[in-house]
Design a protein around this motif. Sequence first.
Motif, PDB file in Angstrom:
ATOM      1  N   UNK A   1      16.209 -15.304 -18.268  1.00  0.00           N
ATOM      2  CA  UNK A   1      14.780 -15.325 -18.535  1.00  0.00           C
ATOM      3  C   UNK A   1      14.329 -16.747 -18.864  1.00  0.00           C
ATOM      4  N   UNK A   2      13.236 -17.150 -18.235  1.00  0.00           N
ATOM      5  CA  UNK A   2      12.626 -18.452 -18.522  1.00  0.00           C
ATOM      6  C   UNK A   2      11.158 -18.224 -18.847  1.00  0.00           C
ATOM      7  N   UNK A   3      10.655 -19.058 -19.698  1.00  0.00           N
ATOM      8  CA  UNK A   3       9.231 -18.963 -20.047  1.00  0.00           C
ATOM      9  C   UNK A   3       8.502 -20.180 -19.504  1.00  0.00           C
ATOM     10  N   UNK A   4       7.334 -19.919 -18.958  1.00  0.00           N
ATOM     11  CA  UNK A   4       6.484 -20.982 -18.440  1.00  0.00           C
ATOM     12  C   UNK A   4       5.048 -20.628 -18.829  1.00  0.00           C
ATOM     13  N   UNK A   5       4.517 -21.327 -19.832  1.00  0.00           N
ATOM     14  CA  UNK A   5       3.163 -21.006 -20.309  1.00  0.00           C
ATOM     15  C   UNK A   5       2.076 -21.210 -19.254  1.00  0.00           C
ATOM     16  N   UNK A   6       2.380 -21.939 -18.185  1.00  0.00           N
ATOM     17  CA  UNK A   6       1.366 -22.150 -17.145  1.00  0.00           C
ATOM     18  C   UNK A   6       1.133 -20.893 -16.306  1.00  0.00           C
ATOM     19  N   UNK A   7       2.053 -19.930 -16.394  1.00  0.00           N
ATOM     20  CA  UNK A   7       1.857 -18.653 -15.691  1.00  0.00           C
ATOM     21  C   UNK A   7       0.890 -17.829 -16.526  1.00  0.00           C
ATOM     22  N   UNK A   8      -0.229 -17.476 -15.932  1.00  0.00           N
ATOM     23  CA  UNK A   8      -1.237 -16.752 -16.688  1.00  0.00           C
ATOM     24  C   UNK A   8      -0.808 -15.322 -16.977  1.00  0.00           C
ATOM     25  N   UNK A   9      -0.301 -14.657 -15.977  1.00  0.00           N
ATOM     26  CA  UNK A   9       0.134 -13.269 -16.139  1.00  0.00           C
ATOM     27  C   UNK A   9       1.058 -12.928 -14.982  1.00  0.00           C
ATOM     28  N   UNK A  10       1.900 -11.927 -15.189  1.00  0.00           N
ATOM     29  CA  UNK A  10       2.812 -11.490 -14.140  1.00  0.00           C
ATOM     30  C   UNK A  10       4.169 -12.158 -14.253  1.00  0.00           C
ATOM     31  N   UNK A  11       4.987 -11.925 -13.219  1.00  0.00           N
ATOM     32  CA  UNK A  11       6.361 -12.434 -13.198  1.00  0.00           C
ATOM     33  C   UNK A  11       6.650 -13.125 -11.879  1.00  0.00           C
ATOM     34  N   UNK A  12       7.554 -14.088 -11.956  1.00  0.00           N
ATOM     35  CA  UNK A  12       8.114 -14.694 -10.748  1.00  0.00           C
ATOM     36  C   UNK A  12       9.620 -14.501 -10.853  1.00  0.00           C
ATOM     37  N   UNK A  13      10.227 -13.937  -9.812  1.00  0.00           N
ATOM     38  CA  UNK A  13      11.656 -13.655  -9.813  1.00  0.00           C
ATOM     39  C   UNK A  13      12.311 -14.371  -8.643  1.00  0.00           C
ATOM     40  N   UNK A  14      13.397 -15.076  -8.925  1.00  0.00           N
ATOM     41  CA  UNK A  14      14.205 -15.700  -7.880  1.00  0.00           C
ATOM     42  C   UNK A  14      15.531 -14.963  -7.832  1.00  0.00           C
ATOM     43  N   UNK A  15      15.889 -14.499  -6.644  1.00  0.00           N
ATOM     44  CA  UNK A  15      17.129 -13.767  -6.455  1.00  0.00           C
ATOM     45  C   UNK A  15      17.730 -14.162  -5.116  1.00  0.00           C
ATOM     46  N   UNK A  16      18.913 -14.737  -5.160  1.00  0.00           N
ATOM     47  CA  UNK A  16      19.658 -15.127  -3.961  1.00  0.00           C
ATOM     48  C   UNK A  16      18.813 -15.965  -3.004  1.00  0.00           C
ATOM     49  N   UNK A  17      18.140 -16.961  -3.546  1.00  0.00           N
ATOM     50  CA  UNK A  17      17.363 -17.878  -2.724  1.00  0.00           C
ATOM     51  C   UNK A  17      15.998 -17.364  -2.312  1.00  0.00           C
TER      52      UNK A  17
END
Length: 179
Positions: free
Chosen positions: A140-156
């Motif tokens: 898990x990483x936090x990025x305050x610039x993301x307003x809402x929602x999730x970004x997921x990286x999986x196998x490129x």
Amino acid sequence: MTQTARLYGGSLYDLAAEEQLTEEIMQQMQEIRKIFRKYPKYLHLLKEPSIPKEERKRMIEAAFGTQAERYLVSFLKLLCDKGILSEYAGCCDEFTRRYNTDHGIAEAVVTSAVALSKEQMAALKRKLEKASGKKIVLVQRRDPSILAGLRVELEGKQMDGTIQGRLSGISRKLDEIIV
């Protein structure tokens, strides 16, 4: 990751697999990596060329000799002897990559504005495991610039469920329609 780290980390993995010690050595490698991160001056001391190599190897033995698998201690001494102890983190990454490949494990990095709860992380993990057919390790990483929602990286691959990602998608579609 450098070619040196791939070579040395991969060689250690091959040896550990042959001796059926992959899980034990991987856990110990990660613990030693944490120690090096927590005490960067110690790592700097182990790399210091003004200290004779034999003395630095004795320091490794004193610190890890009774607590870590002998192959791992010897590996640390080898990196010290070759003057490439700075490659240790990359060696850990390569060892882990090979372990994960052999055990059907994939690492997924989830980025959000706020920390996810244990329940949310567990639900996301289940969903990703079902979709990928692999065991998932979530980072898990936090990025305050993301307003809402999730970004997921999986196998490129990146799955962007953030507001910004959705708006960018809408903007691209509008551009396609206008052009």
